[in-house]
Scaffold this motif. Structure first.
Motif, PDB file in Angstrom:
ATOM      1  N   THR A  59       0.834  -1.029   0.276  1.00  0.00           N
ATOM      2  CA  THR A  59      -0.079   0.044   0.026  1.00  0.00           C
ATOM      3  C   THR A  59       0.368   0.761  -0.517  1.00  0.00           C
ATOM      4  N   ARG A  60       0.521   2.196  -1.105  1.00  0.00           N
ATOM      5  CA  ARG A  60       1.503   3.452  -1.140  1.00  0.00           C
ATOM      6  C   ARG A  60       0.800   4.232  -0.297  1.00  0.00           C
ATOM      7  N   CYS A  61       1.580   5.248   0.808  1.00  0.00           N
ATOM      8  CA  CYS A  61       0.415   5.411   2.188  1.00  0.00           C
ATOM      9  C   CYS A  61       2.235   7.202   1.445  1.00  0.00           C
ATOM     10  N   ILE A  62       1.401   8.230   2.672  1.00  0.00           N
ATOM     11  CA  ILE A  62       1.789   9.925   2.743  1.00  0.00           C
ATOM     12  C   ILE A  62       1.831   9.343   3.818  1.00  0.00           C
ATOM     13  N   GLU A 101      -1.516   8.781   5.776  1.00  0.00           N
ATOM     14  CA  GLU A 101      -2.587   9.082   4.411  1.00  0.00           C
ATOM     15  C   GLU A 101      -2.074   7.556   3.565  1.00  0.00           C
ATOM     16  N   ALA A 149      -2.938   6.996  -0.154  1.00  0.00           N
ATOM     17  CA  ALA A 149      -2.189   8.113  -1.491  1.00  0.00           C
ATOM     18  C   ALA A 149      -3.413   6.429  -2.751  1.00  0.00           C
ATOM     19  N   ALA A 150      -3.929   5.698  -2.405  1.00  0.00           N
ATOM     20  CA  ALA A 150      -3.758   5.680  -4.131  1.00  0.00           C
ATOM     21  C   ALA A 150      -5.053   4.217  -3.685  1.00  0.00           C
ATOM     22  N   LYS A 194      -7.846   6.298  -0.540  1.00  0.00           N
ATOM     23  CA  LYS A 194      -7.036   7.537  -0.377  1.00  0.00           C
ATOM     24  C   LYS A 194      -7.750   7.552   0.400  1.00  0.00           C
ATOM     25  N   GLY A 195      -7.039   8.103   1.044  1.00  0.00           N
ATOM     26  CA  GLY A 195      -7.258  10.037   2.059  1.00  0.00           C
ATOM     27  C   GLY A 195      -7.955   9.139   3.411  1.00  0.00           C
ATOM     28  N   ARG A 250      -7.029   7.732   7.330  1.00  0.00           N
ATOM     29  CA  ARG A 250      -5.715   8.260   7.858  1.00  0.00           C
ATOM     30  C   ARG A 250      -5.871   6.664   9.050  1.00  0.00           C
TER      31      ARG A 250
END
Length: 118
Positions: free
Chosen positions: A15-18, A30, A32-33, A37-38, A40
């Motif tokens: 999982t891609r996260c920010i 958070e 990312a995709a 997505k979005g 937290r």
């Protein structure tokens, strides 16, 4: 990128996260995709023990199961939708199926960039 499945189906391996904030014991991320997505989540440090050790004592370390992700392998990209795809074709891909997976990650061929020999 998350390196362990923690809370399926939202937080799974790959999982891609920010990273929103990072503290000594927990990171707030958070997604990312994807479908989540979005959202937290808090990612705790998890204990890791080596499985194959020749040492006469046991040890463990605690670390965040996150890795910086500026690029990913074709295998990690499978099942993900990306805005842009860059391929390094100076080394041949393993199979035609892997090339298909890499090329089909975006819906627009104008979003695919490649580096080829010559």
């Amino acid at each position: 990128m998350l390196m362990r499945s923690l809370k399926p189906p939202e937080l799974i391996n790959g999982t891609r996260c920010i990273v929103v904030s990072c503290n000594p014991n927990v990171a707030e991320v958070e997604i990312a995709a994807g479908a989540y997505k979005g959202q937290r989540h808090f990612i705790p440090r998890i204990p890791l023990e080596p499985s194959d050790t020749q040492l006469p004592f046991n040890f463990q370390r605690r670390q965040l199961p996150l890795r910086p992700c500026f690029g990913m392998t074709i295998n990690k990209a499978q099942g993900q939708t990306l805005k842009y795809v860059g391929l390094d074709l100076r080394q041949p891909v393993f199979t035609h199926g892997m090339l298909y997976v890499a090329l089909s990650r975006t819906g627009d061929r104008e979003s695919i960039h490649y580096l080829a020999p010559n």
